[in-house]
Design a protein around this motif. Structure first.
Motif: not given
Length: 1084
Positions: A810-839
């Motif tokens: 998936c060439p996903l470039k833009e992601l909105s997770l506004e008001k999704c009750s995200l826990p702090v731990a989810s930021c670890r996955d997002l951080a990894l997503l930022l550098i692993s997809t290159h998109r």
């Protein structure tokens, strides 16, 4: 005839609720919406309002949205609770006062009982006054000209008494409103009801112990009087002109004033500015007396009963203190049925006509007025007698009226020469049109003479009941019903002649002005006139009127309509308030498909809400003739019924109409379709999707928010499989459930699916559904944008977006997770997503409690050279200055980030100081920075000013709702007054600025060549400050194009601004800074 109190408490609170919300600035309104998402402030077991609907709604529609989830008392309680939380104490006091009034009202007397007997005997002068008023009302009653053949349906006396008694206690709580307005359309019986109140009091059968005196005031009679005093006005109906003034003044609470026909008064917004008057002996014009009486200045304790047409209701709400509205509906559906049966004397024939009439919802609605029933029945009876093969299906509203007048004049016996007829019709129709423009329905004798109407012609119109004498205004006449005036006013534009009715405009130009205004106005009165105007374009009707009325019609008038439609394609009607459905209904009235094609040939956009059969019929006829339509918003607000005929073969006529509507999707030009808030059954949804999946359909954007029932959305699978042009799909605000979700998500892997943008906000997605979505996205090769806002993703593994071992295609470039009750731990996955997809280039995490720890995890990836993120939204994420330290370090290394939104976080001066470090770097690429409502002060501004000295990239800086003060503004202006900075937009809304900062702002306006937008809303600049600003704004060197300024301050310079714009200036002033506007909004 029935009355309804349905406009009572709900409408009254709605007006107040609207005033509360419109008084909030954009920050307060957002806070109100955020509070609506807080379970602690909402009722127990309160159903969740989708955030995607709530965040976009304006003050005007917020009440409607809340009404879908809460009762009116609950809305009031919730509003009070939220205002307390927002510390808006003055608003809280207003709501509590209203609640106390309602509570006290419940303890008052039984409304079914009148007040106890007054022990003293009635005085002789009161008895004489009763007798005088009884004679007056009976004389008026006897003077009412009832047309021959008209049937008068009358309630029994007991029913009338109960109806009249209920006027005093409309809510049945025992509380008597002091100002009661009887509202309704023309001819439904408001005046009759008011006369009955007067008559029954005068006869001693009603209100005899509640009111000592009742006064009947006719507005159109008062309007034609010379200046008089209030005492003089009351004395006119007194037997000996010696009114008991002392008694009236000392016991004013026992007075009732019936003010009949408010629409005939000249009370206007300009008159409202008149100084108050409580003196009964001051001579005043009639309209001034009415104004001071209604505003409770002359008799504060008296009860007022006002009759007014529905077109005046909105104005009266603003004018009067705490009025109570009662809607007079006129004939009920049962009354209309009884009238038709008695008129035709054949129940089967009457029922057949009524079945047809119910399909013509406009005309059936008009029949709530008894005289319209008479008109319709007379017209149909004459046509049936004249033509044995007559078919009702060919009839329109206009044809009913045209043949009604035609049959009246077929047997005309009037002493007029053949040459006089056209001239007399032009005079009458011009009079009707002029009254239409001036909202005047009563015409004095001198006006008739000025129009050169001959006495014999007027007498004949009076005998035919087209005109009637005004019973309490000598020498005045009026059209017997408002619809008669509307018909002849519309007919004026079809008659030969070039002069307009008012203002000196030629007739063709006047037609264009009328049509241009009527479809941008929600006033039903104008829409009804337009219906007649378009209906008279039908050639056979024009010929019928020419023959029977001896008038001369002009076929060239159609060119005025075609000229107007040329502008319809140039203007942008979808972005102004344009009544498309009314426009389509008027086109249907012409019954000329060739002409409809010419009118609609260049239409590019349309916005339609269909809630009745008539709307479906009009839309089906018109949309199929829109070959160049590119954008359509189509809402079906009530399910389309499947109508069956009595023939052996069952035919769904509604389906044929729906097919015609759907045909526009394949016109080759349609690019955007919005079906939000539609209620469709499966059959109709399948037909729609079949058309959208056609190879001829070029649709690119499809919006299906809040659809009902949700299960119909599974039919979209066909569209996603078959239409390679569809790139945008919005399914927000639908509780999709597992079945529908899975069916739609599985299509994402299909090779023909070309979706690039997908919105799934407020869809109630579970972790299971989300994981299935992520799995399907791994096989998708087109999707660039995904919004999952307002879904609880606390248990969702975001890392699954990468696929197993990062295998996602998936060439996903833009992601909105506004008001999704995200826990702090989810930021670890997002951080990894930022550098692993290159998109990934855009990420929105607003309205999540990720806190400083979450930002720290994200910033580790932001600093990574493989991170391509350009825009990051972290509004309302419970961040502190610590987050700014992490962001600062990341920005020092990341040169790609251009947009950063940190709004509504407690960053403080320390946080701003951290953020300024990367801003000072010459290679910083940050272009947009939102720091509104971030709790910093002058010190933070000082840091920002210093950073701006070294920055050449920042274009938008929002500092709204911070304690900037004059000193902070001074610090910023010292830098911005120089010409070599890139900043284009500066937001300083609600920053505690005063007039003292304006001298510094002036230096910026004079010298800065880049600043084009400046928001100063919500600051106490005062007249002195604005005048000082204006000295710089009007200079030719000032480059500012948009200035946010409070509405009261805008009025000070409005005239100067208009003069400046005439000279070519691009400057405009906004007293609302709407961040949903394209130029104001942030990227998400």
């Amino acid at each position: 005839m029935s009355s309804s109190a349905g406009i009572s408490m709900d409408d009254t609170f709605l007006d107040k609720f609207m005033s509360y919300l419109k008084g909030l600035d954009q920050y307060q309104l957002e806070e109100f919406k955020l509070c609506l998402q807080s379970p602690q402030l909402m009722p127990e077991n309160f159903p969740k309002i989708p955030w995607t609907n709530l965040k976009a709604v304006g003050p005007s529609n917020l009440f409607c949205l809340l009404s879908d989830y809460l009762s009116v008392p609950q809305i009031r309680d919730v509003t009070l609770c939220i205002f307390e939380n927002m510390k808006l104490m003055s608003r809280c006091e207003e709501i509590r006062a209203e609640m106390n009034e309602s509570t006290q009202a419940l303890g008052l007397q039984d409304p079914g009982q009148e007040e106890p007997e007054v022990p003293e005997e009635e005085t002789a002068h009161r008895r004489k006054y009763r007798e005088r008023m009884k004679d007056k009302i009976l004389l008026m009653w006897d003077s009412i000209p009832w047309p021959e053949g008209h049937i008068y349906l009358r309630h029994m006396t007991e029913q009338e008494h109960e109806e009249l008694r209920s006027l005093l206690y409309p809510n049945r709580t025992g509380a008597q409103p002091e100002t009661i307005i009887l509202g309704g359309r023309a001819g439904v019986g408001k005046t009759i009801l008011a006369m009955k109140v007067m008559l029954h009091w005068a006869e001693g059968s009603l209100f005899q112990h509640r009111f000592s005196y009742v006064f009947y005031i006719s507005c159109h009679k008062l309007q034609r009087m010379r200046n008089t005093t209030f005492v003089g006005l009351l004395s006119q109906d007194w037997p000996d002109s010696q009114i008991p003034l002392t008694e009236l003044i000392n016991h004013s609470e026992r007075l009732l004033f019936i003010v009949d026909g408010f629409e005939e008064s000249a009370v206007s917004s300009t008159l409202e500015r008149s100084p108050p008057c409580s003196d009964w002996y001051t001579p005043l014009p009639g309209d001034r007396l009415i104004l001071h009486l209604l505003k409770k200045e002359l008799v504060p304790q008296a009860t007022l009963l006002i009759t007014a047409r529905d077109t005046q209701i909105a104005y009266l709400k603003k004018l009067l203190p705490n009025p109570h509205f009662i809607f007079i509906s006129g004939f009920t559906e049962e009354d209309r049925g009884e009238y038709f049966i008695r008129f035709f004397g054949d129940q089967d024939k009457a029922n057949a006509i009524l079945r047809w009439l119910r399909q013509n919802e406009t005309l059936f609605d008009w029949c709530s007025a008894p005289l319209v029933c008479w008109t319709v029945c007379s017209s149909l009876m004459w046509q049936m007698t004249r033509n044995p093969s007559f078919e009702m299906s060919t009839q329109t509203v206009t044809s009913i009226y045209a043949y009604f007048f035609s049959q009246l004049f077929t047997t005309a016996e009037v002493n007029l020469s053949d040459q006089s007829w056209p001239e007399q019709w032009r005079a009458l129709c011009s009079l009707a049109a002029e009254g239409m423009w001036c909202l005047n329905s009563v015409f004095a004798k001198e006006v008739l003479e000025h129009c050169h109407l001959e006495a014999s012609f007027i007498d004949y119109l009076l005998r035919l009941n087209i005109l009637q004498k005004v019973i309490d205004c000598e020498g005045c006449i009026a059209f017997t019903h408002q619809s008669f005036q509307m018909f002849f006013g519309a007919m004026f534009y079809l008659l030969r002649g070039t002069e307009g009715s008012v203002g000196g405009l030629p007739k063709f130009d006047e037609i264009k002005v009328f049509i241009n205004g009527v479809f941008t106005d929600t006033n039903l009165y104008w829409h009804q006139i337009a219906l007649f105007l378009f209906g008279l374009f039908k050639r056979d009707l024009a010929r019928e009127l020419e023959v029977s009325l001896h008038c001369e019609m002009s076929p060239r008038v159609i060119y005025a309509l075609l000229d107007w439609t040329e502008a319809l394609a140039v203007d942008d009607p979808a972005y102004i308030h344009f009544e498309f459905l009314q426009f389509f209904q008027c086109l249907c009235e012409m019954q000329d498909e060739n002409l409809v094609q010419k009118v609609l040939n260049r239409l590019l956009e349309a916005d339609i809400d269909i809630d009745k059969n008539e709307g479906l019929h009009a839309s089906s006829l018109c949309l199929k003739h829109c070959p160049k339509l590119t954008r359509l918003r189509l809402s079906i607000s009530s399910p389309i019924p499947q109508v069956q005929t009595r023939r052996e073969r069952v035919v769904d006529f509604k389906m044929h109409q729906w097919q015609d509507i759907c045909s526009v999707f394949c016109n080759g030009h349609m690019r955007e379709l919005d079906l939000s808030n539609s209620k469709l059954n499966t059959l109709y949804m399948k037909k729609l999707c079949h058309e959208l999946g056609s190879s001829r359909c070029k649709l690119q954007k499809l919006t299906c928010k809040s659809m009902s029932p949700v299960r119909i959305l599974k039919e979209l699978v066909l569209v996603l499989h078959c239409n390679p042009n569809l790139t945008h799909l919005d399914l927000s605000s639908n509780n999709l459930g597992i079945t529908v979700s899975m069916m739609i998500f599985r299509t994402l892997r299909h090779p023909s699916c070309s979706l690039k943008y997908l919105w799934l906000e407020s869809c109630g997605l579970t972790s299971e559904v989300c994981h299935q979505l992520f799995m399907e996205l791994g096989k998708n090769t087109s999707l660039n944008f995904l919004s999952l806002g307002d879904n609880s993703l606390c248990d969702v593994e975001i890392k699954r977006l990468q696929g197993p071992l990062g295998t996602s295609k998936c060439p996903l470039k833009e992601l909105s997770l506004e008001k999704c009750s995200l826990p702090v731990a989810s930021c670890r996955d997002l951080a990894l997503l930022l550098i692993s997809t290159h998109r990934m280039t855009r990420l929105c995490l607003g309205f999540n409690q990720i806190q400083d720890a979450g930002v720290k995890l994200l910033c580790a990836s932001l600093a990574h050279p493989k991170c391509l993120l350009e825009r990051l939204v972290l509004w309302f994420c419970q961040l502190s200055a610590a987050s700014c330290r992490y962001l600062s370090n990341a920005l020092l290394q990341n040169k790609r980030l251009t947009h950063l939104n940190l709004r509504k976080n407690n960053l403080g001066d320390e946080g701003v100081k951290f953020l300024c470090e990367p801003l000072r770097c010459p290679d910083c690429n940050l272009q947009d920075l939102n720091l509104s409502d971030c709790s910093f002060s002058v010190e933070g501004c000082r840091e920002l000013a210093d950073a701006l000295r070294h920055n050449q990239s920042l274009k938008i800086l929002d500092l709204g709702e911070n304690d900037v003060r004059d000193n902070g503004a001074k610090e910023l202006c010292e830098v911005l007054k120089h010409v070599n900075y890139a900043l284009k937009t500066l937001g300083l809304e609600k920053c505690n600025l005063t007039h003292n900062c304006c001298q510094h702002l002036c230096s910026v306006l004079r010298n800065n060549r880049s600043l084009v937008h400046l928001n100063l809303l919500g600051n106490d600049l005062g007249p002195d400050g604005v005048n000082r600003l204006w000295t710089s704004l009007k200079k030719s060197t000032c480059q500012l194009q948009k200035l946010g300024l409070n509405e009261d301050l805008y009025s000070l310079v409005k005239k100067d601004l208009e003069e400046l714009q005439e000279k070519g200036s691009l400057l405009r002033i906004a007293y609302k800074w709407d961040f949903n506007d394209h130029e104001d909004r942030w990227w998400w």
